[in-house]
Structures are given as structure tokens and as C-alpha cells.
Design a protein around this motif. Structure first.
Motif, PDB file in Angstrom:
ATOM      1  N   ALA A   1       0.842  -1.204   0.000  1.00  0.00           N
ATOM      2  CA  ALA A   1       0.000   0.000   0.000  1.00  0.00           C
ATOM      3  C   ALA A   1       0.876   1.252   0.000  1.00  0.00           C
ATOM      4  N   LYS A   2       1.975   1.204   0.758  1.00  0.00           N
ATOM      5  CA  LYS A   2       2.908   2.344   0.791  1.00  0.00           C
ATOM      6  C   LYS A   2       3.505   2.589  -0.605  1.00  0.00           C
ATOM      7  N   GLY A   3       3.824   1.525  -1.324  1.00  0.00           N
ATOM      8  CA  GLY A   3       4.369   1.658  -2.681  1.00  0.00           C
ATOM      9  C   GLY A   3       3.347   2.250  -3.635  1.00  0.00           C
ATOM     10  N   ARG A   4       2.091   1.806  -3.522  1.00  0.00           N
ATOM     11  CA  ARG A   4       1.027   2.344  -4.385  1.00  0.00           C
ATOM     12  C   ARG A   4       0.810   3.829  -4.106  1.00  0.00           C
ATOM     13  N   THR A   5       0.851   4.205  -2.848  1.00  0.00           N
ATOM     14  CA  THR A   5       0.683   5.612  -2.480  1.00  0.00           C
ATOM     15  C   THR A   5       1.820   6.452  -3.050  1.00  0.00           C
ATOM     16  N   LEU A   6       3.047   5.946  -2.920  1.00  0.00           N
ATOM     17  CA  LEU A   6       4.197   6.674  -3.459  1.00  0.00           C
ATOM     18  C   LEU A   6       4.055   6.886  -4.963  1.00  0.00           C
ATOM     19  N   LEU A   7       3.671   5.828  -5.698  1.00  0.00           N
ATOM     20  CA  LEU A   7       3.505   5.948  -7.150  1.00  0.00           C
ATOM     21  C   LEU A   7       2.383   6.923  -7.494  1.00  0.00           C
ATOM     22  N   SER A   8       1.287   6.843  -6.760  1.00  0.00           N
ATOM     23  CA  SER A   8       0.147   7.731  -7.007  1.00  0.00           C
ATOM     24  C   SER A   8       0.535   9.196  -6.775  1.00  0.00           C
ATOM     25  N   ASP A   9       1.223   9.459  -5.667  1.00  0.00           N
ATOM     26  CA  ASP A   9       1.669  10.824  -5.375  1.00  0.00           C
ATOM     27  C   ASP A   9       2.640  11.326  -6.437  1.00  0.00           C
ATOM     28  N   ASP A  10       3.523  10.443  -6.869  1.00  0.00           N
ATOM     29  CA  ASP A  10       4.506  10.784  -7.890  1.00  0.00           C
ATOM     30  C   ASP A  10       3.814  11.162  -9.206  1.00  0.00           C
ATOM     31  N   ARG A  11       2.867  10.346  -9.619  1.00  0.00           N
ATOM     32  CA  ARG A  11       2.132  10.623 -10.868  1.00  0.00           C
ATOM     33  C   ARG A  11       1.334  11.919 -10.769  1.00  0.00           C
ATOM     34  N   ARG A  12       0.692  12.104  -9.616  1.00  0.00           N
ATOM     35  CA  ARG A  12      -0.111  13.319  -9.435  1.00  0.00           C
ATOM     36  C   ARG A  12       0.756  14.564  -9.553  1.00  0.00           C
TER      37      ARG A  12
END
Length: 180
Positions: A135-146
Motif C-alpha cells: 500500500a505504501k508503494g502504491r501511495t508513493l507511485l500515485s503521489d509521484d504521478r499526481r
């Protein structure tokens, strides 16, 4: 046959075979005219290739600068591949990323220590490991893309309607080039 001309070596001027080709085909004109046309097209193709290469590299570099994480591009790419394709063995991730498996072992080890990837034993092959995004990895990727999307959206807002239309037409073409 009307509209068709036959001449020796239409496709290969050194060939001894005869070929029939349409008059409007690029090979149908005088050899000097064809050669000049091809040299001009080749020069413009080379110029376009060079301009695209520079533009894409600059944009890619700028987009990397907008990343919010401290991960390397290789680590980010591996994490994104795992998110996109689901749990995989390290060999499968290496194949997706076009790197050697030992390199991917180090990348995934770093991501696991950071809590971005979870490693677990392969269900049928005890020699292999399955990696999955946390979940932490998905959040990091999502924040990065945003963050990168926001940066690019701000830049697009400064363009004219014609420029936006041109980019809209070019996006699928660039994507096809990237996939080839």
C-alpha cells in the motif's frame, strides 16, 4: 496496361529483371529525380528524428525532476511494473524492465527495505521469490504521478488550442514509437 510502365530494375537499378510499376510510384520517375527526392526525405526524416530525440529527452528529464520520491528511475520503473502487472517473480520483473535478474534482485531488495514491496516465497518453486507492491508503494507511485501530472497540466495551460490539438494527435504516435 494503362498507367503502368515497365522498366528494368525498378526496385533495384542493378537488377536484370524487368518490373511493371504504376507511373505515380516513387520509382517511376527519372533516377536522378528519385534520388534527389529520397535524399531530401531522408534528410528531413533525420532532422525530425534528431529534433524529436532532443525534445523527448528534455521532457523526460524535466518529468524526472518533478518526481516526489527519492527512488532511482530504475527503482521507480520496477515498482510501476509491479503495480501495472501484479505480483511477479524477480526474473519476470527483470524481463519487463529489460535488465539482468541480479540487478533486479538488488532493486527489489532496496524497495522491500523501504517498505514499498513485499517479498514472499513462490508457491510452487522454493528457489524463487514473488514480489508485490505494498500500500505504501502504491501511495508513493500515485503521489509521484499526481505531482508530474500537475506540472505538465500547468505547462499545457500555456499552449494555444492548435498546439493542444497537435499534441492530442501526436500522443498516440509517440506512444507507438515508444513501444516499437
Amino acid at each position: 496496361m494503362r498507367g503502368v510502365g515497365c522498366r528494368r530494375g525498378a526496385a533495384d537499378p542493378f537488377s536484370s529483371s524487368w518490373r511493371c510499376i504504376p507511373r505515380n510510384h516513387p520509382f517511376s520517375g527519372p533516377p536522378d529525380e528519385y534520388r534527389q527526392k529520397m535524399e531530401t526525405e531522408t534528410a528531413s526524416d533525420a532532422e525530425l528524428a534528431s529534433a524529436l530525440r532532443l525534445s523527448v529527452m528534455r521532457l523526460s528529464r524535466r518529468m524526472r525532476q518533478e518526481r516526489s520520491s527519492q527512488l532511482t528511475p530504475t527503482q521507480t520503473s520496477a515498482l510501476a511494473s509491479l503495480e501495472r502487472h501484479g505480483p511477479m517473480t524477480l526474473g519476470e520483473i527483470a524481463a519487463h524492465e529489460r535488465v539482468q535478474p541480479p540487478s533486479m534482485t538488488r532493486v527489489i531488495a532496496h524497495l522491500a527495505v523501504a517498505g514499498l514491496v513485499e517479498r514472499r516465497p513462490h508457491p510452487t518453486d522454493g528457489r524463487q521469490v514473488i514480489a508485490e507492491v505494498t500500500a505504501k508503494g502504491r501511495t508513493l507511485l500515485s503521489d509521484d504521478r499526481r505531482r508530474r501530472d500537475e506540472w505538465l497540466t500547468d505547462r499545457l495551460a500555456a499552449l494555444s488550442a492548435e498546439e493542444i490539438a497537435a499534441l492530442t494527435r501526436a500522443a498516440p504516435i509517440l506512444d507507438a514509437l515508444a513501444g516499437s
